[in-house]
Design an enzyme around this catalytic site. Structure first.
Site, PDB file in Angstrom:
ATOM      1  N   LEU A 292       0.832  -1.196   0.000  1.00  0.00           N
ATOM      2  CA  LEU A 292       0.000   0.000   0.000  1.00  0.00           C
ATOM      3  C   LEU A 292       0.870   1.250   0.000  1.00  0.00           C
ATOM      4  CD1 LEU A 292      -2.442  -1.212   2.791  1.00  0.00           C
ATOM      5  CD2 LEU A 292      -3.009  -1.012   0.371  1.00  0.00           C
ATOM      6  N   CYS A 382       0.749  -1.682 -11.276  1.00  0.00           N
ATOM      7  CA  CYS A 382       0.533  -0.299 -10.826  1.00  0.00           C
ATOM      8  C   CYS A 382      -0.013   0.550 -11.975  1.00  0.00           C
ATOM      9  CB  CYS A 382       1.834   0.301 -10.311  1.00  0.00           C
ATOM     10  SG  CYS A 382       1.649   2.007  -9.739  1.00  0.00           S
ATOM     11  N   LYS A 422       2.799  -9.501  -9.223  1.00  0.00           N
ATOM     12  CA  LYS A 422       1.432  -8.981  -9.073  1.00  0.00           C
ATOM     13  C   LYS A 422       0.993  -8.375 -10.405  1.00  0.00           C
ATOM     14  CE  LYS A 422      -1.467  -6.498  -5.757  1.00  0.00           C
ATOM     15  NZ  LYS A 422      -2.194  -5.457  -6.497  1.00  0.00           N
ATOM     16  N   HIS A 453      -5.091  -8.777  -9.738  1.00  0.00           N
ATOM     17  CA  HIS A 453      -6.112  -7.775  -9.393  1.00  0.00           C
ATOM     18  C   HIS A 453      -7.152  -7.786 -10.514  1.00  0.00           C
ATOM     19  CE1 HIS A 453      -6.958  -3.384  -7.926  1.00  0.00           C
ATOM     20  NE2 HIS A 453      -8.067  -4.027  -8.256  1.00  0.00           N
ATOM     21  N   GLY A 503      -9.001  -7.558  -4.980  1.00  0.00           N
ATOM     22  CA  GLY A 503     -10.007  -6.609  -5.448  1.00  0.00           C
ATOM     23  C   GLY A 503     -11.318  -6.691  -4.690  1.00  0.00           C
TER      24      GLY A 503
END
Length: 658
Positions: A292, A382, A422, A453, A503
């Site tokens: 985060l 990202c 990720k 995600h 998510g």
């Protein structure tokens, strides 16, 4: 409903018993959505049967419009709404209070957009004391030192001590801030002019890990850090890249013959630790906190650990600043002994050499053998423009061959530390590419875990995550792994590739539903943990925990104490801690107590109508006004320094509250 210092555990099933000491409350869950028949008068004619009662669905169901229903007694009538015309400046707070909060006649549109150049006032002492003598030490610079050495003069210039005992001294048995501490007299000996030390408590306390020292930092800054493993793998990966381009008719090059390819492969000496021999991860039903930005700092991660998180990640670190030895970037991989056994460092890089060399530096300077680094995660999801335009983050989804080279090289230099990745579904809404990419990743065998995600880069964080797509991709990953295993029965054993979904996980029901029904091994929680860090407790209990306002304030106080332990208990450290506490409160204020909701489960994207809490403190904790966040910070950290400033990330709240 009166408040209580006890937890109220809310279960959707009245038959589920609450743990001892907790009160079980029956709450009607929102019915499964069905297409309602609309009568001529505009009202619903179809009734839906639930387990506990018949519920008539309104065709204008507020849940369908992203609104969380609040019980009638906690709704604030629209006539009582107040509107802040703009985000007021702290420089003229009295005028802001008058014009912003009390003037209900003006209904001007609130400012929107980001405060891109946010400023945070820095706190400094009136007299700058030499760091060497702050805890009774001796300055080695003598008369050449430009800082103050007279302790009595410095102490006289300090503001009055804050009340109580130093939280850092209470936690670890000594206070590194020494005489600079705002609770100095709780651990300062006037006789010896030294800070007291509780040796027993100090020996039992945990410590921060992965600190890079000055000499190591200088090696990186002067480009003298040796990277022998990277120097072996990078030329080999580059030659393979050029051969692949030539084979596809690019650059006018001549492809290698099979014999030349064999000779080229022979020039690279494989890493002594193969992927299957690295440390094994176990993410089956693991409670995972996502990396985060800003709020995923060490104190917040420790707080989530105390609530039951098993795996935590650093904030995303950029590979190039790591290689340049920048102090702020090397603060990100810092961890605590509380996180041993499940701490990963996430990096982002636009070029293979940056990712590979940064991986080698992390393995060299982090305390791997002591458990200070469990994995290194490559961020390929990202969506931030600055990262995407540089070719890092989600931009790698459109450069898959480069991504695969990165992961192979990182795996070759990471020693026993496994590499994970990720992803997002893709960069554009209508062209998801994660399924084919995941097949390639599993076949290559360079990653120990894949997190997906369920949104595209284009979506950012809008609309619901696509869990059906996550489920289908997870099944493809599992099938591909078994297919590879069947083909290589006589080869070395391969470690399992864990698949993690990400998510819109906001409740224990979301988490268990994903694990039980969507093929994933676990779920990575991001905003759900920012809004209520005790979500990990709820997952274990399989119940909603209705935390009282007093309990939530104690949680905020705990974050503050962990922050002081990390940033320091002097004026500068308190200022930093206050700033990051306000950042945390900018998310936690979005929590609507489950005890005042009409329907469960709550949804991450839903926003409530204007509401009031069961007491004044609960109302204050739900305020979206940053000035109230500062007031809350003063309840746990004392009055603000005169130079303290805080600007919220957005000019207005992310959603209207009135």
């Amino acid at each position: 409903m009166s408040s209580s210092n006890e937890k109220r555990a809310l279960s959707p099933d009245p038959a589920v018993a609450a743990p001892v000491g907790e009160v079980a409350v029956s709450v009607v869950e929102a019915p499964v959505a069905k297409k309602a028949k609309i009568e001529d008068d505009g009202k619903t004619g179809e009734e839906v049967q639930t387990e506990t009662q018949e519920v008539k669905i309104d065709a204008r169901d507020a849940r369908d419009h992203g609104i969380a229903r609040v019980k009638a007694e906690f709704r604030v009538p629209k006539s009582d709404y107040t509107v802040t015309d703009t985000v007021p400046s702290r420089d003229n707070d009295d005028e802001s209070e008058l014009n912003g909060r009390e003037d209900t006649s003006r209904r001007q549109k609130r400012e929107r957009g980001q405060n891109k150049n946010r400023k945070f006032g820095k706190a400094h002492d009136v007299i700058r004391l030499c760091e060497a003598i702050k805890d009774g030490g001796v300055c080695s610079h003598g008369d050449q030192c430009k800082y103050e050495h007279d302790l009595s003069k410095y102490i006289a210039s300090k503001p009055e001590d804050l009340s109580g005992t130093c939280p850092v001294y209470e936690a670890i048995g000594y206070c590194p801030a020494g005489v600079k501490c705002r609770w100095m007299y709780s651990h300062w000996s006037k006789e010896s002019n030294k800070s007291l030390v509780d040796e027993a408590k100090k020996a039992a306390a945990g410590r921060e890990m992965n600190r890079i020292d000055r000499s190591e930092q200088l090696l990186l800054q002067r480009k003298k850090f040796p990277t022998p493993k990277s120097d072996l793998i990078l030329p080999y990966l580059e030659s393979v890249k050029e051969d692949n381009i030539a084979r596809n008719g690019g650059n006018g090059g001549v492809p290698m013959t099979n014999e030349e390819r064999a000779d080229n492969a022979a020039t690279y000496i494989e890493a002594p630790i193969k992927p299957g021999e690295k440390k094994r991860l176990n993410y089956s039903h693991a409670k995972i906190l996502s990396p985060l930005t800003t709020v995923g700092n060490l104190p917040f991660r420790r707080l989530c650990r105390e609530f039951g998180a098993n795996v935590t990640y650093s904030e995303m670190a950029l590979a190039l600043p790591l290689l340049q030895g920048t102090k702020p970037e090397w603060a990100l991989p810092r961890t605590h002994t509380d996180e041993i056994g499940g701490f990963g460092v996430q990096i982002a890089a636009p070029k293979p050499w940056q990712a590979i060399k940064a991986t080698e530096a992390l393995v060299e300077y982090c305390e791997v053998s002591a458990g200070g680094l469990s994995e290194i995660n490559l961020n390929c999801g990202c969506p931030i423009d600055l990262v995407y335009r540089s070719g890092a983050g989600s931009a790698l989804l459109d450069a898959q061959t480069k991504m695969l080279r990165m992961l192979k090289g990182m795996n070759a230099v990471s020693g026993e530390v496994p590499i994970t990745v990720k992803l997002r579904m893709g960069t554009r809404d209508k062209t998801p590419i994660a399924k084919k990419l995941v097949q390639r990743l599993v076949r290559e065998g360079d990653v120990a875990a894949i997190t997906l995600h369920g949104r595209s880069r284009q979506q950012r964080y809008t609309r619901l995550a696509d869990w059906q797509y996550i489920s289908e991709t997870a099944q493809i990953a599992r099938d591909t792994f078994h297919e590879v295993e069947d083909k290589n029965k006589d080869g070395p054993e391969r470690a399992p590739v864990w698949f993690i979904g990400n998510g819109d996980c906001y409740s224990w029901k979301d988490w268990w539903d994903a694990v039980d029904n969507y093929n994933v091994d676990s779920v990575m929680i991001a905003r759900g943990a920012l809004i209520k860090p005790w979500i990990f407790e709820e997952i274990d209990a399989k119940q909603y925990l209705d935390k009282t306002a007093t309990e939530r304030l104690e949680m905020i106080k705990r974050f503050a104490h962990l922050g002081l332990e990390h940033w320091g208990s002097d004026e500068y450290g308190i200022n930093n801690c206050r700033r990051f506490l306000c950042e945390f409160l900018s998310f936690s204020c979005r929590y609507v107590p489950v005890g005042i909701l009409e329907t469960l489960p709550p949804r991450l994207q839903d926003r409530p109508e204007k509401w009031k809490g069961r007491n004044e403190l609960e109302t204050l904790l739900g305020s979206g006004d940053y000035r109230d966040w500062i007031k809350i910070s003063e309840m746990v950290l004392g009055p603000c320094h005169e130079n303290f400033e805080f600007q919220p990330k957005h000019k207005s709240n992310a959603y209207e509250q009135g």
